[in-house]
Design a protein around this motif. Structure first.
Motif, PDB file in Angstrom:
ATOM      1  N   ASP A   1       0.837  -1.197   0.000  1.00 13.99           N
ATOM      2  CA  ASP A   1       0.000   0.000   0.000  1.00 13.99           C
ATOM      3  C   ASP A   1       0.876   1.253   0.000  1.00 13.99           C
ATOM      4  O   ASP A   1       0.614   2.209  -0.729  1.00 13.99           O
ATOM      5  CB  ASP A   1      -0.916   0.009   1.224  1.00 13.99           C
ATOM      6  CG  ASP A   1      -1.894  -1.155   1.239  1.00 13.99           C
ATOM      7  OD1 ASP A   1      -2.447  -1.453   0.166  1.00 13.99           O
ATOM      8  OD2 ASP A   1      -2.076  -1.766   2.298  1.00 13.99           O
ATOM      9  N   TYR A   2       1.912   1.214   0.846  1.00  8.16           N
ATOM     10  CA  TYR A   2       2.814   2.361   0.978  1.00  8.16           C
ATOM     11  C   TYR A   2       4.261   1.872   0.981  1.00  8.16           C
ATOM     12  O   TYR A   2       4.581   0.870   1.633  1.00  8.16           O
ATOM     13  CB  TYR A   2       2.561   3.127   2.281  1.00  8.16           C
ATOM     14  CG  TYR A   2       1.150   3.637   2.444  1.00  8.16           C
ATOM     15  CD1 TYR A   2       0.738   4.799   1.794  1.00  8.16           C
ATOM     16  CD2 TYR A   2       0.248   2.968   3.259  1.00  8.16           C
ATOM     17  CE1 TYR A   2      -0.549   5.271   1.948  1.00  8.16           C
ATOM     18  CE2 TYR A   2      -1.050   3.435   3.427  1.00  8.16           C
ATOM     19  CZ  TYR A   2      -1.442   4.586   2.768  1.00  8.16           C
ATOM     20  OH  TYR A   2      -2.725   5.053   2.917  1.00  8.16           O
TER      21      TYR A   2
ATOM     22  N   MET B   1       2.014   6.082   9.985  1.00  6.53           N
ATOM     23  CA  MET B   1       1.033   5.594   9.021  1.00  6.53           C
ATOM     24  C   MET B   1       0.367   4.323   9.520  1.00  6.53           C
ATOM     25  O   MET B   1      -0.847   4.145   9.385  1.00  6.53           O
ATOM     26  CB  MET B   1       1.712   5.376   7.667  1.00  6.53           C
ATOM     27  CG  MET B   1       2.149   6.659   6.996  1.00  6.53           C
ATOM     28  SD  MET B   1       3.128   6.394   5.520  1.00  6.53           S
ATOM     29  CE  MET B   1       1.924   5.660   4.461  1.00  6.53           C
TER      30      MET B   1
ATOM     31  N   LYS C   1      -2.210   4.987  12.035  1.00  4.11           N
ATOM     32  CA  LYS C   1      -3.435   5.529  11.457  1.00  4.11           C
ATOM     33  C   LYS C   1      -4.198   4.473  10.664  1.00  4.11           C
ATOM     34  O   LYS C   1      -5.439   4.479  10.638  1.00  4.11           O
ATOM     35  CB  LYS C   1      -3.102   6.726  10.562  1.00  4.11           C
ATOM     36  CG  LYS C   1      -2.479   7.901  11.304  1.00  4.11           C
ATOM     37  CD  LYS C   1      -2.048   8.999  10.364  1.00  4.11           C
ATOM     38  CE  LYS C   1      -1.252  10.060  11.088  1.00  4.11           C
ATOM     39  NZ  LYS C   1      -1.979  10.662  12.215  1.00  4.11           N
ATOM     40  N   GLU C   2      -3.473   3.595   9.988  1.00  5.57           N
ATOM     41  CA  GLU C   2      -4.087   2.528   9.190  1.00  5.57           C
ATOM     42  C   GLU C   2      -3.460   1.191   9.590  1.00  5.57           C
ATOM     43  O   GLU C   2      -2.523   0.713   8.941  1.00  5.57           O
ATOM     44  CB  GLU C   2      -3.865   2.779   7.696  1.00  5.57           C
ATOM     45  CG  GLU C   2      -4.705   3.887   7.117  1.00  5.57           C
ATOM     46  CD  GLU C   2      -4.685   3.881   5.595  1.00  5.57           C
ATOM     47  OE1 GLU C   2      -4.224   2.883   4.991  1.00  5.57           O
ATOM     48  OE2 GLU C   2      -5.125   4.874   4.998  1.00  5.57           O
TER      49      GLU C   2
ATOM     50  N   ALA D   1      -2.728  -1.449   6.899  1.00  8.20           N
ATOM     51  CA  ALA D   1      -1.942  -1.069   5.719  1.00  8.20           C
ATOM     52  C   ALA D   1      -0.711  -1.955   5.583  1.00  8.20           C
ATOM     53  O   ALA D   1      -0.064  -2.328   6.572  1.00  8.20           O
ATOM     54  CB  ALA D   1      -1.540   0.394   5.796  1.00  8.20           C
TER      55      ALA D   1
ATOM     56  N   ALA E   1       3.042  11.433   7.175  1.00  7.84           N
ATOM     57  CA  ALA E   1       2.010  10.393   7.203  1.00  7.84           C
ATOM     58  C   ALA E   1       0.622  10.993   7.073  1.00  7.84           C
ATOM     59  O   ALA E   1      -0.245  10.446   6.365  1.00  7.84           O
ATOM     60  CB  ALA E   1       2.128   9.587   8.495  1.00  7.84           C
TER      61      ALA E   1
ATOM     62  N   VAL F   1      -2.048   9.594   4.181  1.00  6.99           N
ATOM     63  CA  VAL F   1      -3.140   8.700   4.565  1.00  6.99           C
ATOM     64  C   VAL F   1      -4.489   9.367   4.291  1.00  6.99           C
ATOM     65  O   VAL F   1      -4.679  10.528   4.652  1.00  6.99           O
ATOM     66  CB  VAL F   1      -3.020   8.310   6.043  1.00  6.99           C
ATOM     67  CG1 VAL F   1      -4.233   7.521   6.491  1.00  6.99           C
ATOM     68  CG2 VAL F   1      -1.765   7.499   6.254  1.00  6.99           C
TER      69      VAL F   1
END
Length: 375
Positions: A14-15, A31, A34-35, A38, A371, A375
């Motif tokens: 994803d990242y 990140m 937050k996710e 991910a 981030a 996001v």
């Protein structure tokens, strides 16, 4: 050719974060916070982080009086205030994320050695204290000249000392291991020895090309990419407003009855030293040969090592018996001023770099901001 397992588990993310220094690791961790679901990978060109993140002297500081006064000249009061605040908030965030014990945070305080030529700066200490007091809820700088003799500095050179209770020191190696451990605990993949040659945006994402001995090159894929390569950013972003700056550092062998504790600044931050257990770490003097030190090459400049050796003997440790153990260097990144750069290159590519030698302080904060953009 890659197997189906490699394609599913090792190539697509994803990242992707390019660079595993303080900013890269902090960005990935923020990140993931937050996710949580991910799929995130960090690509690091070296087996170890290649910039200054594992090379710095371990200062948990926000800037000395004379350095901040120079910042006011170039940035103005408001931007200097914001910069000092970001550094201090970054240190608090780093400590909260990892804990003081894992990074060996020690609050011995920060000090600035004032020589004859810097005495005029003392006239402005009240103005700077008034400016920065809201950050700390107290005055950050205090004059305490009795410390000159207490620490054993050369009184013919050091004319005054400024003390700050809000600065400390960390063990850089432990801090980086703790950041790596935190990232791995969250399920972030770290590929070392992955030198990124280029990136290319497609309709569906970003392809990141990495050198590889077995496959010649590997094209990783991600929805979004963050470039966190600080002094090496021009290799991927030639237009970046950045100049590398090599910092040379020495460490002594253990010293008997060492009384120096804390982090110390001299000459508007161009010199810095601290105790590490019963040893002294001293770095700086880059301003003696700026042209040569504007480089990404690891190496040692004899002109600077000779000056550091002289400064250690004549100013810092005039009454001690000691031996220098060894020197090393790390590559920092600078610009026309001290503010870091945070930029959105495109819809899918972002970058955070140019930490001005303050990566320990501001890297966590910059990573979180990066981030938030992604996001």
């Amino acid at each position: 050719m890659f197997s189906v397992w490699e394609r599913q588990s090792f190539i697509n993310y994803d990242y992707i974060i390019i660079g595993s220094g303080i900013v890269g690791l902090s960005t990935a961790i923020s990140m993931k916070e937050k996710e949580p679901n991910a799929n995130i990978a960090i690509l690091e060109r070296g087996l170890l982080p290649s910039g200054a993140s594992t090379k710095n002297a371990g200062f948990a500081c926000f800037g000395s009086l004379t350095e901040l006064l120079q910042d006011i000249k170039t940035l103005g009061k408001e931007r200097t205030y914001n910069l000092a605040q970001e550094r201090y908030k970054g240190l608090l965030k780093l400590r909260a994320r990892l804990g003081d014990e894992p990074i060996d945070y020690q609050n011995y305080g920060g000090y600035e050695l004032i020589r004859e030529e810097e005495l005029p700066f003392l006239k402005e200490i009240d103005e700077v204290n008034s400016l920065l007091e809201p950050i700390f809820s107290s005055q950050p700088f205090l004059i305490d000249n009795k410390l000159i003799g207490q620490f054993g500095f050369n009184t013919s050179v050091v004319k005054s000392i400024i003390y700050s209770p809000f600065e400390g020191q960390i063990d850089t190696g432990k801090m980086m291991k703790a950041l790596i451990g935190k990232a791995e605990q969250l399920g972030i993949i770290i590929h070392t020895g992955a030198e990124v040659e280029a990136y290319n945006e497609t309709e569906t994402g970003v392809e990141v090309t990495v050198k590889d001995k077995l496959y010649k090159e590997i094209n990783f894929k991600a929805d979004k990419v963050a470039i966190c390569t600080n002094a090496f950013t021009k290799q991927l972003m030639p237009e970046a407003e950045i100049a590398p700056g090599r910092g040379i550092v020495l460490i002594t062998k253990p010293i008997s009855n060492l009384t120096i504790q804390g982090v110390f600044h001299m000459d508007q931050g161009f010199y810095y030293f601290r105790n590490f257990e019963d040893r002294i770490i001293l770095g700086g003097a880059r301003n003696l040969d700026i042209e040569t030190e504007t480089t990404t090459d690891q190496g040692i400049n004899n002109k600077i090592t000779e000056n550091l050796t002289h400064t250690l003997k004549e100013t810092i440790l005039p009454d001690y018996q000691y031996e220098i153990d060894y020197f090393w260097s790390g590559i920092m990144a600078f610009g026309e001023h001290k503010e870091p750069l945070l930029t959105q290159v495109s819809d899918r590519v972002f970058a955070g770099f140019r930490l001005g030698g303050m990566g320990v302080a501001i890297g966590t904060q910059l990573g979180e901001k990066l981030a938030n953009m992604m996001v």
